[in-house]
Design a protein around this motif. Structure first.
Motif, short mmCIF file in Angstrom:
data_model
loop_
_atom_site.label_atom_id
_atom_site.label_comp_id
_atom_site.label_asym_id
_atom_site.label_seq_id
_atom_site.Cartn_x
_atom_site.Cartn_y
_atom_site.Cartn_z
N LEU A 152 0.63 -1.31 0.20
CA LEU A 152 -0.07 0.17 0.42
C LEU A 152 1.15 1.49 0.11
O LEU A 152 0.17 2.28 -0.21
N THR A 153 2.44 0.64 0.52
CA THR A 153 2.90 2.63 0.12
C THR A 153 3.38 3.01 -0.91
O THR A 153 4.00 3.58 -1.72
N TYR A 154 3.54 1.71 -1.96
CA TYR A 154 3.49 1.87 -3.76
C TYR A 154 1.97 2.65 -4.35
O TYR A 154 0.63 2.03 -3.96
N PRO A 155 2.58 3.52 -5.27
CA PRO A 155 0.84 4.48 -5.37
C PRO A 155 0.54 3.41 -6.73
O PRO A 155 0.97 2.28 -7.37
N GLU A 156 -0.77 3.63 -7.06
CA GLU A 156 -1.68 2.94 -7.14
C GLU A 156 -1.54 2.59 -8.78
O GLU A 156 -0.55 2.98 -9.37
N GLU A 157 -1.77 0.96 -8.86
CA GLU A 157 -1.08 1.15 -10.64
C GLU A 157 -0.03 1.44 -11.50
O GLU A 157 0.25 1.79 -11.83
N THR A 158 0.42 0.42 -9.74
CA THR A 158 2.38 0.34 -10.40
C THR A 158 3.05 -1.25 -10.16
O THR A 158 2.02 -2.39 -9.23
N ALA A 159 3.35 -1.34 -10.16
CA ALA A 159 4.46 -2.55 -9.85
C ALA A 159 4.43 -3.37 -8.65
O ALA A 159 4.08 -4.33 -8.81
N GLY A 160 4.57 -2.44 -7.08
CA GLY A 160 4.81 -2.75 -6.01
C GLY A 160 3.03 -3.37 -5.80
O GLY A 160 3.14 -3.73 -4.97
N ARG A 161 2.38 -2.65 -5.99
CA ARG A 161 0.96 -2.99 -6.38
C ARG A 161 1.00 -4.58 -6.48
O ARG A 161 -0.60 -5.20 -6.51
N LEU A 162 1.54 -4.46 -8.02
CA LEU A 162 0.73 -5.93 -8.53
C LEU A 162 1.40 -7.10 -8.44
O LEU A 162 0.37 -8.52 -8.88
N MET A 163 2.46 -7.07 -8.06
CA MET A 163 3.75 -8.14 -7.44
C MET A 163 3.35 -8.93 -5.98
O MET A 163 2.40 -8.64 -5.52
N GLN A 164 4.02 -10.61 -5.99
CA GLN A 164 2.92 -10.93 -5.61
C GLN A 164 4.38 -10.73 -4.18
O GLN A 164 5.80 -11.11 -5.05
N ARG A 165 4.61 -11.46 -3.27
CA ARG A 165 6.07 -11.49 -2.14
C ARG A 165 6.40 -12.67 -2.28
O ARG A 165 7.81 -13.21 -2.13
N ASP A 166 5.29 -13.88 -3.03
CA ASP A 166 5.48 -15.48 -2.73
C ASP A 166 6.07 -15.88 -4.01
O ASP A 166 5.86 -16.00 -4.79
N LEU A 167 7.69 -15.61 -4.36
CA LEU A 167 8.11 -16.53 -5.24
C LEU A 167 9.75 -17.67 -4.27
O LEU A 167 9.79 -17.08 -3.57
N ILE A 168 10.26 -18.30 -5.44
CA ILE A 168 11.55 -18.82 -5.16
C ILE A 168 13.23 -18.16 -5.25
O ILE A 168 12.65 -18.40 -6.98
N ALA A 169 13.78 -18.01 -4.75
CA ALA A 169 14.98 -17.45 -5.25
C ALA A 169 16.27 -18.36 -4.11
O ALA A 169 16.01 -18.58 -3.43
N VAL A 170 16.98 -18.74 -4.99
CA VAL A 170 18.23 -19.49 -4.47
C VAL A 170 19.56 -18.98 -5.34
O VAL A 170 19.69 -18.33 -5.74
N PRO A 171 20.74 -19.24 -4.27
CA PRO A 171 21.94 -18.33 -4.62
C PRO A 171 22.38 -19.22 -5.81
O PRO A 171 21.77 -20.96 -6.33
N GLU A 172 23.11 -19.12 -6.79
CA GLU A 172 23.79 -18.82 -8.46
C GLU A 172 24.85 -20.76 -7.60
O GLU A 172 25.19 -21.26 -8.94
N HIS A 173 25.04 -20.39 -6.37
CA HIS A 173 25.94 -21.75 -6.20
C HIS A 173 25.66 -22.97 -5.96
O HIS A 173 26.00 -24.36 -5.84
N GLN A 213 17.14 -11.56 -18.13
CA GLN A 213 16.32 -11.04 -18.01
C GLN A 213 15.58 -10.45 -17.71
O GLN A 213 16.34 -8.92 -18.08
N THR A 214 14.01 -9.40 -17.80
CA THR A 214 13.43 -8.61 -17.96
C THR A 214 13.18 -8.21 -16.61
O THR A 214 12.54 -9.04 -16.18
N LEU A 215 13.67 -6.99 -15.72
CA LEU A 215 12.96 -6.95 -14.51
C LEU A 215 13.21 -5.32 -14.43
O LEU A 215 13.20 -4.74 -15.54
N ILE A 216 11.85 -6.13 -14.10
CA ILE A 216 10.60 -4.47 -13.11
C ILE A 216 10.32 -3.95 -12.60
O ILE A 216 10.92 -4.35 -11.29
N PRO A 217 10.96 -2.47 -12.12
CA PRO A 217 11.00 -1.37 -11.15
C PRO A 217 10.25 -1.69 -10.21
O PRO A 217 8.91 -1.69 -11.25
N VAL A 218 9.63 -1.63 -9.00
CA VAL A 218 8.94 -1.33 -7.79
C VAL A 218 7.87 -0.24 -8.47
O VAL A 218 6.43 -0.48 -8.10
N ASP A 219 8.18 0.71 -8.87
CA ASP A 219 7.45 1.75 -9.29
C ASP A 219 6.75 2.05 -10.59
O ASP A 219 6.47 3.44 -11.00
#
Length: 473
Positions: free
Chosen positions: A152-173, A231-237
């Motif tokens: 809710l701290t991100y402006p409406e209709e931005t990636a911050g409102r649209l994104m999911q926090r649940d994801l899988i991230a692992v180290p490359e090693h 990869q295509t990175l999406i800025p949060v704003d």
């Protein structure tokens, strides 16, 4: 995404009695089925209503609720208790959902939000009044509350409102075997994902690895050997419309969202983007007409206010156009036929301007029209406007000259048609480009300026030429 998310209803098979009774050929709920469910609820036969609805996909149940008259929705939802779950609320039209949420206690809303992904939970509560929003957040579990509050701290209709926090991230090693074991190690991990994000020690995304690649690789291979560093990175704003364009351009299934420092903070998936593309496409068309949201579930008072605002603005532009006609009252009084013909010039110019405007707004929205090709677009549209103007001018000019046995009137009519088509083409491309450069949505107010230009210049060119040529002398 589960199988139930991919296949909304059982396969359409000829002669399938249940499917034929519930859905029509375009996969919409049949009116008689809707009425059958509502009649069962009205008769107090909740068991029959639940049996009829129990096999429907959440999106179909949401459609059923939206199709029900407003005064019958509460009874319908009460009768379908347990079936109308969080997934159904996530599918509901926002205006209908707001009405339903307004009738709930904060704890009920919090329980619904806890069952949804963060983006859907935010959509559920973001339009609540501030005090109601705080009450719902207080009723949520700390982890869920923290995720929603951050969104809710991100402006409406931005990636911050649209994104999911649940994801899988692992180290490359890590090795593939470690990744697989990690995915199986906890029920707390994300369950809906298509790729694993590979991150550096400071949690910056350095690549991605598709699930299919992981499953087909030996356990001993390191992730760094099979991951894709492109990869295509999406800025949060980033605005959600820009996000949708990136998904469309690069054919993405999911994408990492990063904060200003470059850290991975979430992901966006294509199922959310489909909704955004549909929403943005419809929004531009409705904004061009000044029709507001164009949602049939929008409160009448809100719709009246939105439409009336633009109608009043259009009234002002109509008065401006009529004042141009006022300058030539003498000419019109001496040659009344001018009053009959002048709406043709302005009307055709308005139609031509609308065509150019629609193309320009779409091109701006899809990033086809940029600063690098603006001049080429100007040249293209002016060429089209001149070609159409000459064609229409010759056609109408010849017709008017022959019908009224007045060649000079035909020349004036044809010349005015060419001039106004050029004005229409120029305004149709210039107005949205200028508004876009000024950081104003060109879909919101372009039509007013273009219509004003074509009306005023249509009247002025036709009546002015008539006066200059001595047609009315």
């Amino acid at each position: 995404m589960s199988d139930s998310d991919i296949i909304a209803t059982p396969p359409h098979e000829p002669g399938h009695p249940q499917e034929d009774r519930v859905h029509d050929e375009e996969d919409r709920l049949r009116p008689e089925f809707v009425r059958e469910v509502l009649d069962a609820v009205a008769d107090g036969d909740d068991e029959t209503a639940r049996a009829l609805v129990s096999e429907l996909h959440p999106a179909d149940i949401a459609d059923l609720i939206e199709l029900a008259p407003g005064d019958e929705r509460a009874d319908l939802i009460e009768a379908l208790a347990g079936i109308v779950d969080a997934d159904v609320y996530a599918e509901l039209n926002e205006h209908v959902r707001e009405d339903m949420i307004d009738e709930m206690e904060p704890q009920q809303v919090a329980d619904l939000a806890a069952q949804l992904d963060t983006d859907d939970a935010v959509a559920l509560i973001e339009d609540l009044e501030e005090d109601e929003q705080r009450a719902v957040l207080r009723a949520m579990e700390p982890d869920d509350r923290a995720a929603v509050e951050e969104a809710l701290t991100y402006p409406e209709e931005t990636a911050g409102r649209l994104m999911q926090r649940d994801l899988i991230a692992v180290p490359e090693h890590w090795k593939v075997g470690q990744v697989i074991d990690y995915l199986r190690s906890s029920d707390e991990l994300a369950t809906d994902f298509w790729e694993v994000f590979v991150v550096s020690p400071d949690h910056h995304p350095v690549g991605t690895c598709k699930l299919s690649t992981i499953l087909r690789s030996s356990r001993a291979i390191r992730v760094s050997e099979i991951m894709s560093r492109k990869q295509t990175l999406i800025p949060v704003d980033m605005d959600q419309e820009e996000v949708a364009l990136r998904f469309q351009k690069y054919a993405l299934i999911s994408a990492a969202v990063v904060d200003p420092s470059g850290r991975l903070v979430g992901m966006i998936t294509v199922d959310d983007i489909v909704h955004i593309i549909q929403e943005e496409a419809g929004e531009d068309v409705l904004l061009l007409s000044g029709a507001g949201d164009g949602d049939i579930n929008e409160p009448i008072a809100m719709t009246v206010r939105t439409r009336l605002t633009w109608l009043i603005i259009n009234l002002g532009t109509a008065i401006l156009a009529s004042s141009v006609v006022g300058f030539f009252q003498g000419e019109i009084s001496r040659f009344a036929l001018l009053a009959v013909l002048m709406p043709i010039v302005s009307g055709m110019g308005g139609n031509a301007g609308t065509q150019t405007l629609a193309v320009a707004v779409r091109a701006l929205a899809t990033n086809q029209l940029t600063s690098s090709n603006t001049m080429r677009m100007f040249g293209r549209e002016l060429t089209i406007a001149l070609s159409n103007g000459l064609s229409l001018g010759i056609l109408i000019g010849t017709g008017v000259g022959l019908i009224f046995s007045n060649p000079l009137l035909g020349v004036v009519m044809g010349s005015a048609m060419v001039i106004n088509n050029l004005i229409a083409g120029l305004a149709g491309i210039l107005v949205p480009v200028m508004l876009d450069r000024a950081q104003i949505d060109p879909a919101v107010s372009s039509a007013v300026f273009v219509t004003t230009a074509t009306d005023c210049m249509g009247f002025f060119s036709f009546l002015g030429l008539a006066a200059l040529t001595g047609l009315t002398g």
